[in-house]
Design an enzyme around this catalytic site. Structure first.
Site, PDB file in Angstrom:
ATOM      1  N   LYS A  13     -41.033 -75.921  -8.184  1.00  0.00           N
ATOM      2  CA  LYS A  13     -41.357 -74.482  -8.116  1.00  0.00           C
ATOM      3  C   LYS A  13     -40.123 -73.630  -8.347  1.00  0.00           C
ATOM      4  O   LYS A  13     -40.148 -72.693  -9.139  1.00  0.00           O
ATOM      5  CB  LYS A  13     -41.927 -74.126  -6.722  1.00  0.00           C
ATOM      6  N   ARG A  88     -47.874 -69.980   1.891  1.00  0.00           N
ATOM      7  CA  ARG A  88     -47.898 -71.395   2.215  1.00  0.00           C
ATOM      8  C   ARG A  88     -48.979 -71.719   3.216  1.00  0.00           C
ATOM      9  O   ARG A  88     -49.164 -72.874   3.561  1.00  0.00           O
ATOM     10  CB  ARG A  88     -46.562 -71.739   2.847  1.00  0.00           C
ATOM     11  N   ARG A 127     -31.599 -84.394  -5.432  1.00  0.00           N
ATOM     12  CA  ARG A 127     -31.347 -82.948  -5.523  1.00  0.00           C
ATOM     13  C   ARG A 127     -30.054 -82.565  -4.820  1.00  0.00           C
ATOM     14  O   ARG A 127     -29.735 -83.061  -3.757  1.00  0.00           O
ATOM     15  CB  ARG A 127     -32.496 -82.164  -4.893  1.00  0.00           C
ATOM     16  N   ARG A 160     -29.491 -80.810   0.788  1.00  0.00           N
ATOM     17  CA  ARG A 160     -30.141 -79.924   1.748  1.00  0.00           C
ATOM     18  C   ARG A 160     -30.496 -80.706   3.008  1.00  0.00           C
ATOM     19  O   ARG A 160     -30.958 -81.830   2.937  1.00  0.00           O
ATOM     20  CB  ARG A 160     -31.403 -79.316   1.127  1.00  0.00           C
ATOM     21  N   ARG A 171     -42.613 -82.901   5.433  1.00  0.00           N
ATOM     22  CA  ARG A 171     -42.911 -81.707   4.619  1.00  0.00           C
ATOM     23  C   ARG A 171     -44.140 -81.954   3.734  1.00  0.00           C
ATOM     24  O   ARG A 171     -44.938 -81.047   3.507  1.00  0.00           O
ATOM     25  CB  ARG A 171     -41.697 -81.343   3.754  1.00  0.00           C
TER      26      ARG A 171
HETATM   27  P1  AP5 Z   1     -37.103 -77.814  -7.118  1.00  0.00           P
HETATM   28  O1  AP5 Z   1     -37.299 -76.896  -8.264  1.00  0.00           O
HETATM   29  O2  AP5 Z   1     -35.930 -77.567  -6.227  1.00  0.00           O
HETATM   30  O3  AP5 Z   1     -38.468 -77.960  -6.289  1.00  0.00           O
HETATM   31  P2  AP5 Z   1     -39.209 -76.973  -5.328  1.00  0.00           P
HETATM   32  O4  AP5 Z   1     -40.654 -77.094  -5.626  1.00  0.00           O
HETATM   33  O5  AP5 Z   1     -38.592 -75.621  -5.343  1.00  0.00           O
HETATM   34  O6  AP5 Z   1     -38.921 -77.746  -3.958  1.00  0.00           O
HETATM   35  P3  AP5 Z   1     -38.425 -77.229  -2.578  1.00  0.00           P
HETATM   36  O7  AP5 Z   1     -37.978 -78.454  -1.814  1.00  0.00           O
HETATM   37  O8  AP5 Z   1     -37.455 -76.106  -2.687  1.00  0.00           O
HETATM   38  O9  AP5 Z   1     -39.734 -76.740  -2.002  1.00  0.00           O
HETATM   39  P4  AP5 Z   1     -40.118 -76.529  -0.608  1.00  0.00           P
HETATM   40  O10 AP5 Z   1     -41.365 -75.872  -0.889  1.00  0.00           O
HETATM   41  O11 AP5 Z   1     -40.216 -77.676   0.324  1.00  0.00           O
HETATM   42  O12 AP5 Z   1     -38.843 -75.763  -0.006  1.00  0.00           O
HETATM   43  P5  AP5 Z   1     -38.585 -74.228   0.304  1.00  0.00           P
HETATM   44  O13 AP5 Z   1     -37.184 -73.929   0.072  1.00  0.00           O
HETATM   45  O14 AP5 Z   1     -39.628 -73.400  -0.338  1.00  0.00           O
HETATM   46  O15 AP5 Z   1     -37.031 -79.302  -7.695  1.00  0.00           O
HETATM   47  C1  AP5 Z   1     -36.803 -80.419  -6.853  1.00  0.00           C
HETATM   48  C2  AP5 Z   1     -35.822 -81.393  -7.508  1.00  0.00           C
HETATM   49  O16 AP5 Z   1     -36.447 -81.990  -8.640  1.00  0.00           O
HETATM   50  C3  AP5 Z   1     -34.556 -80.722  -8.027  1.00  0.00           C
HETATM   51  O17 AP5 Z   1     -33.462 -81.574  -7.855  1.00  0.00           O
HETATM   52  C4  AP5 Z   1     -34.845 -80.495  -9.507  1.00  0.00           C
HETATM   53  O18 AP5 Z   1     -33.671 -80.481 -10.244  1.00  0.00           O
HETATM   54  C5  AP5 Z   1     -35.747 -81.672  -9.843  1.00  0.00           C
HETATM   55  N1  AP5 Z   1     -36.773 -81.334 -10.837  1.00  0.00           N
HETATM   56  C6  AP5 Z   1     -37.469 -80.174 -10.963  1.00  0.00           C
HETATM   57  N2  AP5 Z   1     -38.348 -80.240 -11.987  1.00  0.00           N
HETATM   58  C7  AP5 Z   1     -38.219 -81.493 -12.500  1.00  0.00           C
HETATM   59  C8  AP5 Z   1     -38.881 -82.181 -13.575  1.00  0.00           C
HETATM   60  N3  AP5 Z   1     -39.845 -81.608 -14.317  1.00  0.00           N
HETATM   61  N4  AP5 Z   1     -38.490 -83.463 -13.805  1.00  0.00           N
HETATM   62  C9  AP5 Z   1     -37.528 -84.063 -13.058  1.00  0.00           C
HETATM   63  N5  AP5 Z   1     -36.874 -83.446 -12.039  1.00  0.00           N
HETATM   64  C10 AP5 Z   1     -37.222 -82.182 -11.765  1.00  0.00           C
HETATM   65  O19 AP5 Z   1     -38.875 -74.235   1.874  1.00  0.00           O
HETATM   66  C11 AP5 Z   1     -38.027 -74.926   2.771  1.00  0.00           C
HETATM   67  C12 AP5 Z   1     -38.522 -74.729   4.184  1.00  0.00           C
HETATM   68  O20 AP5 Z   1     -38.486 -73.335   4.525  1.00  0.00           O
HETATM   69  C13 AP5 Z   1     -39.983 -75.156   4.433  1.00  0.00           C
HETATM   70  O21 AP5 Z   1     -40.096 -76.519   4.711  1.00  0.00           O
HETATM   71  C14 AP5 Z   1     -40.315 -74.254   5.639  1.00  0.00           C
HETATM   72  O22 AP5 Z   1     -39.789 -74.778   6.833  1.00  0.00           O
HETATM   73  C15 AP5 Z   1     -39.584 -72.963   5.315  1.00  0.00           C
HETATM   74  N6  AP5 Z   1     -40.430 -72.012   4.564  1.00  0.00           N
HETATM   75  C16 AP5 Z   1     -40.229 -71.547   3.296  1.00  0.00           C
HETATM   76  N7  AP5 Z   1     -41.205 -70.701   2.921  1.00  0.00           N
HETATM   77  C17 AP5 Z   1     -42.067 -70.636   3.972  1.00  0.00           C
HETATM   78  C18 AP5 Z   1     -43.291 -69.947   4.190  1.00  0.00           C
HETATM   79  N8  AP5 Z   1     -43.846 -69.168   3.247  1.00  0.00           N
HETATM   80  N9  AP5 Z   1     -43.912 -70.122   5.395  1.00  0.00           N
HETATM   81  C19 AP5 Z   1     -43.370 -70.899   6.352  1.00  0.00           C
HETATM   82  N10 AP5 Z   1     -42.223 -71.579   6.202  1.00  0.00           N
HETATM   83  C20 AP5 Z   1     -41.569 -71.452   5.019  1.00  0.00           C
HETATM   84 MG    MG Z   2     -37.435 -74.506  -3.940  1.00  0.00          MG
END
Ligand code: AP5
Ligand code: MG
Length: 214
Positions: A13, A88, A127, A160, A171
């Site tokens: 994402k 979410r 990552r 991270r 997660r």
């Molecule tokens: P990346 O693009 O970083 O993936 P992502 O979907 O953004 O994954 P996240 O881990 O950031 O998502 P998340 O939803 O768990 O975390 P968030 O920060 O939102 O890609 C992942 C890896 O794969 C990278 O290394 C990339 O290079 C690689 N990659 C990407 N595309 C690829 C491809 N096509 N092929 C190969 N490799 C690829 O949330 C973190 C925490 O914050 C949550 O757990 C929660 O506690 C809190 N939080 C955030 N938002 C909320 C909310 N709205 N409500 C409640 N809690 C929240």
């Molecule tokens: Mg992300």
């Protein structure tokens, strides 16, 4: 253009949202990045968020919804935005729908980046993230030019806290229980589009551009 990115943790994402933001000149708003910036700055919000994030749990809606609403009320969001990691939960989605409806507005696209759980764990292990500017890399797929150093800002890149395998598993459970139902929710609103997130990043982006238009 108002876009939501849906998808499991690690589906890509953030990777795709950054490219969408550049191409369509809209702000990229990641609730995860906002929380991480607050953790780094040592704010009260950061302290609270960290206690949930490190366990792989969601930060409570009471904290998250207000924070996101304040952000999208800012002037730079007038022409649209790409939301990454929000909504979410169904409660978050309902709050967003309601806030937009009050202004006679709605989300244009909810893009689901579809990746099976098996692929996710591998991706997260490789990552690396820059906690200074939010850039993300992958040891194998997007390496930095200089090992361990962010290409954009020169800071050190790190694993991270929540990318440890046990936390990733938690997660994913939380995702299936609380976030996956949003696919149906946005399907019902007629704005859901799905892309195959297992393809390489350029192909995923091309599929998104095909949906959003050149
Ligand atoms: P990346 O693009 O970083 O993936 P992502 O979907 O953004 O994954 P996240 O881990 O950031 O998502 P998340 O939803 O768990 O975390 P968030 O920060 O939102 O890609 C992942 C890896 O794969 C990278 O290394 C990339 O290079 C690689 N990659 C990407 N595309 C690829 C491809 N096509 N092929 C190969 N490799 C690829 O949330 C973190 C925490 O914050 C949550 O757990 C929660 O506690 C809190 N939080 C955030 N938002 C909320 C909310 N709205 N409500 C409640 N809690 C929240
Ligand atoms: Mg992300």
């Amino acid at each position: 253009m108002k876009i939501i990115m849906l998808g499991a943790p690690g589906a890509g994402k953030g990777t795709q949202a950054k490219r969408i933001a550049e191409k369509y000149a809209v702000p990229h708003i990641s609730t995860g990045d906002i929380f991480r910036a607050n953790i780094k700055a040592g704010t009260e919000l950061g302290k609270e968020a960290k206690s949930y994030m490190d366990k792989g749990q969601l930060v409570p809606d009471t904290v998250t919804i207000g924070m996101l609403m304040d952000r999208i009320a800012k002037e730079d969001c007038a022409g649209g935005y790409v939301l990454d990691g929000f909504p979410r939960t169904l409660a978050q989605a309902a709050s967003l729908t309601e806030a937009l409806e009050k202004r006679g507005d709605k989300i244009d696209y909810a893009i689901d980046v579809d990746v099976p759980d098996e692929n996710i764990v591998n991706r997260m292990g490789g990552r690396r993230a820059c906690l200074n500017c939010g850039a993300t890399y992958h040891l194998e797929f997007i390496p930095t030019k200089v090992e361990g150093i962010c290409d954009s800002c020169g800071n050190e890149i790190v694993i991270r806290e929540d990318d440890k395998p046990e936390t990733v598993k938690k997660r994913l459970e939380v995702y299936h229980a609380q976030t996956q139902p949003l696919i149906e929710y946005y399907g019902g609103q007629g704005v859901l589009k799905s892309v195959d997130g297992t393809a390489d990043m350029d192909k995923v982006f091309a599929a998104i551009v095909h949906i959003l238009g050149e």
